[in-house]
Design a protein around this motif. Sequence first.
Motif, mmCIF file in Angstrom:
data_model
loop_
_atom_site.group_PDB
_atom_site.id
_atom_site.type_symbol
_atom_site.label_atom_id
_atom_site.label_comp_id
_atom_site.label_asym_id
_atom_site.label_seq_id
_atom_site.Cartn_x
_atom_site.Cartn_y
_atom_site.Cartn_z
ATOM 1 N N LEU A 66 0.831 -1.203 0.000
ATOM 2 C CA LEU A 66 0.000 0.000 0.000
ATOM 3 C C LEU A 66 0.866 1.254 0.000
ATOM 4 C CD1 LEU A 66 -2.731 -0.999 2.607
ATOM 5 C CD2 LEU A 66 -2.940 -0.941 0.119
ATOM 6 N N ASP A 67 0.596 2.123 -0.915
ATOM 7 C CA ASP A 67 1.202 3.445 -0.931
ATOM 8 C C ASP A 67 0.400 4.269 0.066
ATOM 9 O OD1 ASP A 67 1.780 6.155 -1.478
ATOM 10 O OD2 ASP A 67 2.159 5.714 -3.591
ATOM 11 N N MET A 68 1.034 4.839 1.061
ATOM 12 C CA MET A 68 0.299 5.549 2.103
ATOM 13 C C MET A 68 -0.402 6.803 1.566
ATOM 14 S SD MET A 68 0.388 3.442 4.473
ATOM 15 C CE MET A 68 -0.524 4.349 5.702
ATOM 16 N N ALA A 69 -0.064 7.232 0.360
ATOM 17 C CA ALA A 69 -0.805 8.328 -0.270
ATOM 18 C C ALA A 69 -2.215 7.874 -0.653
ATOM 19 C CB ALA A 69 -0.062 8.831 -1.506
ATOM 20 N N TRP A 70 -2.424 6.569 -0.742
ATOM 21 C CA TRP A 70 -3.740 6.014 -1.051
ATOM 22 C C TRP A 70 -4.616 5.901 0.199
ATOM 23 C CZ3 TRP A 70 -1.607 0.933 -3.564
ATOM 24 C CH2 TRP A 70 -0.915 1.237 -4.740
ATOM 25 N N VAL A 71 -4.008 6.055 1.361
ATOM 26 C CA VAL A 71 -4.666 5.730 2.631
ATOM 27 C C VAL A 71 -4.999 6.998 3.415
ATOM 28 C CG1 VAL A 71 -4.403 4.501 4.824
ATOM 29 C CG2 VAL A 71 -3.431 3.537 2.721
ATOM 30 N N GLU A 72 -6.293 7.198 3.633
ATOM 31 C CA GLU A 72 -6.724 8.300 4.488
ATOM 32 C C GLU A 72 -6.670 7.872 5.947
ATOM 33 O OE1 GLU A 72 -10.874 10.622 5.365
ATOM 34 O OE2 GLU A 72 -10.284 10.388 3.268
ATOM 35 N N GLU A 73 -7.081 6.641 6.192
ATOM 36 C CA GLU A 73 -7.152 6.112 7.557
ATOM 37 C C GLU A 73 -7.085 4.593 7.456
ATOM 38 O OE1 GLU A 73 -10.403 6.455 11.212
ATOM 39 O OE2 GLU A 73 -10.941 7.157 9.212
ATOM 40 N N TYR A 74 -6.475 3.943 8.458
ATOM 41 C CA TYR A 74 -6.431 2.478 8.432
ATOM 42 C C TYR A 74 -6.406 1.901 9.841
ATOM 43 C CZ TYR A 74 -1.536 2.115 9.887
ATOM 44 O OH TYR A 74 -0.373 2.157 10.614
ATOM 45 N N ALA A 75 -6.768 0.634 9.900
ATOM 46 C CA ALA A 75 -6.606 -0.179 11.098
ATOM 47 C C ALA A 75 -6.173 -1.550 10.584
ATOM 48 C CB ALA A 75 -7.899 -0.289 11.879
ATOM 49 N N ALA A 76 -5.109 -2.079 11.139
ATOM 50 C CA ALA A 76 -4.599 -3.365 10.673
ATOM 51 C C ALA A 76 -3.929 -4.083 11.835
ATOM 52 C CB ALA A 76 -3.611 -3.165 9.528
ATOM 53 N N GLU A 77 -4.223 -5.382 11.944
ATOM 54 C CA GLU A 77 -3.662 -6.177 13.034
ATOM 55 C C GLU A 77 -3.375 -7.593 12.581
ATOM 56 O OE1 GLU A 77 -5.789 -4.023 16.873
ATOM 57 O OE2 GLU A 77 -6.475 -6.014 16.300
ATOM 58 N N VAL A 88 -6.270 -8.668 9.713
ATOM 59 C CA VAL A 88 -7.341 -7.757 9.331
ATOM 60 C C VAL A 88 -6.680 -6.458 8.889
ATOM 61 C CG1 VAL A 88 -7.713 -6.975 11.712
ATOM 62 C CG2 VAL A 88 -9.490 -6.640 10.034
ATOM 63 N N VAL A 89 -7.093 -6.002 7.724
ATOM 64 C CA VAL A 89 -6.626 -4.717 7.208
ATOM 65 C C VAL A 89 -7.868 -3.975 6.730
ATOM 66 C CG1 VAL A 89 -5.202 -3.515 5.509
ATOM 67 C CG2 VAL A 89 -4.415 -5.692 6.452
ATOM 68 N N ILE A 90 -8.122 -2.836 7.330
ATOM 69 C CA ILE A 90 -9.263 -2.011 6.956
ATOM 70 C C ILE A 90 -8.715 -0.643 6.553
ATOM 71 C CG2 ILE A 90 -11.464 -1.011 7.679
ATOM 72 C CD1 ILE A 90 -11.391 -3.164 9.997
ATOM 73 N N VAL A 91 -9.038 -0.231 5.337
ATOM 74 C CA VAL A 91 -8.503 1.023 4.811
ATOM 75 C C VAL A 91 -9.643 1.905 4.324
ATOM 76 C CG1 VAL A 91 -7.089 2.068 2.995
ATOM 77 C CG2 VAL A 91 -6.332 -0.041 4.093
ATOM 78 N N LYS A 92 -9.593 3.153 4.731
ATOM 79 C CA LYS A 92 -10.420 4.162 4.077
ATOM 80 C C LYS A 92 -9.473 4.845 3.105
ATOM 81 C CE LYS A 92 -13.375 8.140 4.473
ATOM 82 N NZ LYS A 92 -13.834 9.262 5.301
ATOM 83 N N ALA A 93 -9.720 4.628 1.827
ATOM 84 C CA ALA A 93 -8.826 5.146 0.790
ATOM 85 C C ALA A 93 -9.051 6.634 0.567
ATOM 86 C CB ALA A 93 -9.045 4.387 -0.507
ATOM 87 N N THR A 94 -7.987 7.301 0.168
ATOM 88 C CA THR A 94 -8.131 8.688 -0.252
ATOM 89 C C THR A 94 -8.926 8.708 -1.547
ATOM 90 O OG1 THR A 94 -5.981 8.552 -1.356
ATOM 91 C CG2 THR A 94 -6.004 9.510 0.864
ATOM 92 N N GLU A 95 -9.504 9.842 -1.857
ATOM 93 C CA GLU A 95 -10.390 9.949 -3.020
ATOM 94 C C GLU A 95 -9.707 9.437 -4.294
ATOM 95 O OE1 GLU A 95 -12.904 13.301 -5.450
ATOM 96 O OE2 GLU A 95 -12.365 13.708 -3.377
#
Length: 176
Positions: A66-77, A88-95
């Motif tokens: 994942l390019d962190m520029a794609w990621v607005e917010e995440y939770a991963a464990e 578990v990887v949950i990503v709210k992607a940037t627009e």
Amino acid sequence: MRKKTIVCLMAVFCLLLSACGGKDDKGSKADVPVADILAAVKEAYGEDYLPEEALTEETLTQYFGLDMAWVEEYAAEVPLISAHPDRVVIVKATEGNADAVEEALRAVQENAVNDTMMYPMNVAKIQAGVIVRHEDYVAYFLLGAPDVNSETEEDAKKFAEEQVQKAVDAFINCFQ
């Protein structure tokens, strides 16, 4: 007195609704914190939720692509014990980047399936892992209780699919 009680109850109700996030024109929640989604997933599994170590941005970049520029917010464990494939990887992607996030997570999922021989007892669970998406939210769920009762591959597959469905349902319910 009755009017005051009704007014107070209505005010509390309105506060509760506003705290849960606004809804979009489709009737689903428009903005849900990924921490809330993760909490719902954890609650769905209870004691059977095995991940306990939060992943860093560096891990998301190196392991999950994942390019962190794609990621607005995440939770991963992931679990601390490597014999458990759970993650578990949950990503709210940037627009405009949800497709890229989904593609990266699908590549990791494919690699996990192709490398299942590392821990043969986890084959059914790894193959049951899923990618789910709701608008700009993308999640990879490879979760579930350890299977100690299945006697056949078909039983193990069914058990694993039922287990991962708990995460899918929790994810979907967060947007309703």
